[in-house]
Design an enzyme around this catalytic site. Structure first.
Site, PDB file in Angstrom:
ATOM      1  N   HIS A 153       0.817  -1.212   0.000  1.00 22.22           N
ATOM      2  CA  HIS A 153       0.000   0.000   0.000  1.00 22.22           C
ATOM      3  C   HIS A 153       0.853   1.266   0.000  1.00 22.22           C
ATOM      4  CE1 HIS A 153      -3.649   2.200   0.196  1.00 22.22           C
ATOM      5  NE2 HIS A 153      -4.382   1.246   0.757  1.00 22.22           N
ATOM      6  N   ASP A 167      -1.785   2.429  -4.258  1.00 22.60           N
ATOM      7  CA  ASP A 167      -3.037   2.562  -3.498  1.00 22.60           C
ATOM      8  C   ASP A 167      -4.054   1.516  -3.950  1.00 22.60           C
ATOM      9  OD1 ASP A 167      -2.058   4.693  -2.052  1.00 22.60           O
ATOM     10  OD2 ASP A 167      -2.760   6.181  -3.501  1.00 22.60           O
TER      11      ASP A 167
END
Length: 467
Positions: free
Chosen positions: A440, A444
């Site tokens: 992450h 995203d």
């Protein structure tokens, strides 16, 4: 104090790019070269000396295997690239955690110089110059040194033999012998090695299998006659944790503890892909045989070009996220010694036949422990395929840092789908579950979903591989 001369050999072995060789002309010893612990991979800082392939006094020729080194990635052959004779083994087989560059052996160019190193030690090799006592001794006792009898030559061989085989309890075997033993369920501790220092070879394992096969009928009939009952006690085998397995464990633990990962899974139709594969293989005329995995590697490369956030490194030390223009696909391969990830480099620019042949070659050499470090270290994105096991419908994989993405491929299943024109209102479609695990910090969630969408689009419309 004697002068210290340093010589860097350009190629100590096919993989030993960072081995330290130091030529030291001590007053106490003839000209010789110190062989340092080689760095067989860019990340290697220390390693284990699994076995010596040569004994003291043996002749060394370029390309011959001097020792087996267990690195942070695999157990590799240390190929020597000089002519000479092994004069002294400084580190016995089985020694662990030897720093890169640490002296492990001495070689000389003249066979007559070998006996002079019978008492040579690691302390001598580590010191920048010969100890004072050893420099003075030859001056005072020069006649004794000259009168040293030739029959002392066998002494180093005996010493080397004992030092090389000092650690008991460890099992040394060639990579091919390990593969054969693994395939047939043979415990290497039961096989007697006939190679250097008791090393188990391919012939040793095959001889053991042949004797076991002939002994099995006699043993079973004898047991039946005696009415023998199976033992009621628990049975188990302790397998030593190798350096490679320890490193893999540490890195996987670091990955799971330090990377804020998330998963995105997609059920993807492969009906068109399978038809394309069948059609291409039918016209191959034995020139190639494409697998589903070959096509998936290409599909991942195409999707990564469309969504470069997934084809990136997290590099906090440099303060950057490095997005790659090329797509180097790491392909997870299970080997007898652990998981390796050989790399199909520039997969985005290669055709399916080229990718297929490369994967087969890399996979074969990975299982034989013959990959070069640059062939399995690096990569920009990874694929782990367990689809060959029909029981695995879906699974997740652990990211291999600094990569940001790994794709886990399940098996092909026939799934009912709605079809109003069909006789019973549905038909069957062939689908697989592909699960992406993403870092992450680099990509995203929305971008991870975008990558999976592009991958699904390419797989379900395989002609897009041509675009």
């Amino acid at each position: 104090m004697s002068a210290l001369l340093t010589r860097i050999t350009p190629r100590v072995g096919a993989l030993a790019c960072a081995a330290r060789l130091q030529l030291r002309t001590y007053a106490a010893y003839p000209p010789h070269t110190i062989v340092g612990m080689p760095a067989l991979s860019p990340t290697m800082t220390q390693g284990n000396l699994a076995a010596w392939s040569k004994n003291v006094g043996d002749k060394l020729a370029p390309g011959e295997v001097l020792a087996e080194i267990e690195t942070d990635k695999a157990q590799m052959d240390f190929e020597f690239q000089e002519d000479g004779y092994l004069a002294k083994i400084l580190v016995p087989a089985g020694t662990k955690d030897i720093p890169v560059g640490k002296p492990i052996a001495v070689y000389v160019e003249e066979e007559s110089d070998v006996p002079a190193f019978a008492d040579f030690s690691v302390a001598d090799a580590d010191s920048g110059a010969a100890p004072a006592a050893k420099e003075e001794a030859p001056k005072e006792e020069a006649p004794k040194e000259e009168a040293k009898p030739a029959e002392t030559k066998p002494a180093p061989k005996k010493a080397a033999s004992s030092s090389s085989s000092a650690p008991s309890g460890r099992i040394f075997a060639s990579p091919l012998a390990k593969n054969i033993a693994l395939e047939h369920g043979v415990a290497l501790k039961d096989v007697k090695g006939t190679g250097p220092n008791g090393r188990i070879t391919k012939d040793d394992v095959e001889a053991f299998l042949a004797s076991a096969k002939s002994a099995a009928p006699a043993a079973s009939s004898a047991g039946a006659a005696a009415g023998a009952a199976p033992a009621a006690t628990a049975s188990y085998e302790d397998v030593p944790i190798t350096n490679m397995r320890q490193i893999i464990g540490d890195r996987l633990l670091h990955s799971t503890q330090s990377i804020p990962s998330y998963i995105v899974s997609s059920q993807i139709s492969v009906s068109k892909l399978l038809k394309l594969r069948q059609s291409l293989n039918a016209t191959a005329k034995d020139q190639y045989k494409l697998s589903i995995n070959d096509i998936l590697v290409k599909a991942i490369a195409v999707a990564a070009k469309r969504c470069p956030d997934a084809n990136a490194y997290w590099m906090p030390e440099q303060g950057v996220i490095r997005k790659f223009n090329n797509v180097d696909v790491s392909v997870a391969v299970a080997t007898p010694t652990g998981l390796l990830t050989p790399i199909v480099k520039n997969a985005e620019a290669k055709g399916l036949v080229s990718i297929s042949k490369e994967i087969k070659d890399l996979g074969k050499r990975a299982k034989e422990n013959k990959l070069k470090p640059e062939e399995f270290q690096g990569g920009t994105i990874c694929i782990s395929n367990l689809g060959m096991n029909p029981a695995v419908t879906m699974f997740t994989s652990i990211i291999n840092p600094p990569q940001s993405t790994i794709l886990a491929i399940g098996t092909v299943n026939k799934v009912p789908v709605e079809d109003a024109g069909a006789e019973f209102g549905f038909t069957f479609d062939e689908k697989i579950n592909i699960t992406g695990t993403f870092d992450h910090r680099t990509i995203d969630g929305a971008k991870g979903g975008e990558f999976m969408r592009e991958l699904k689009k390419v797989i379900e419309n395989p002609l897009e591989l041509l675009l």
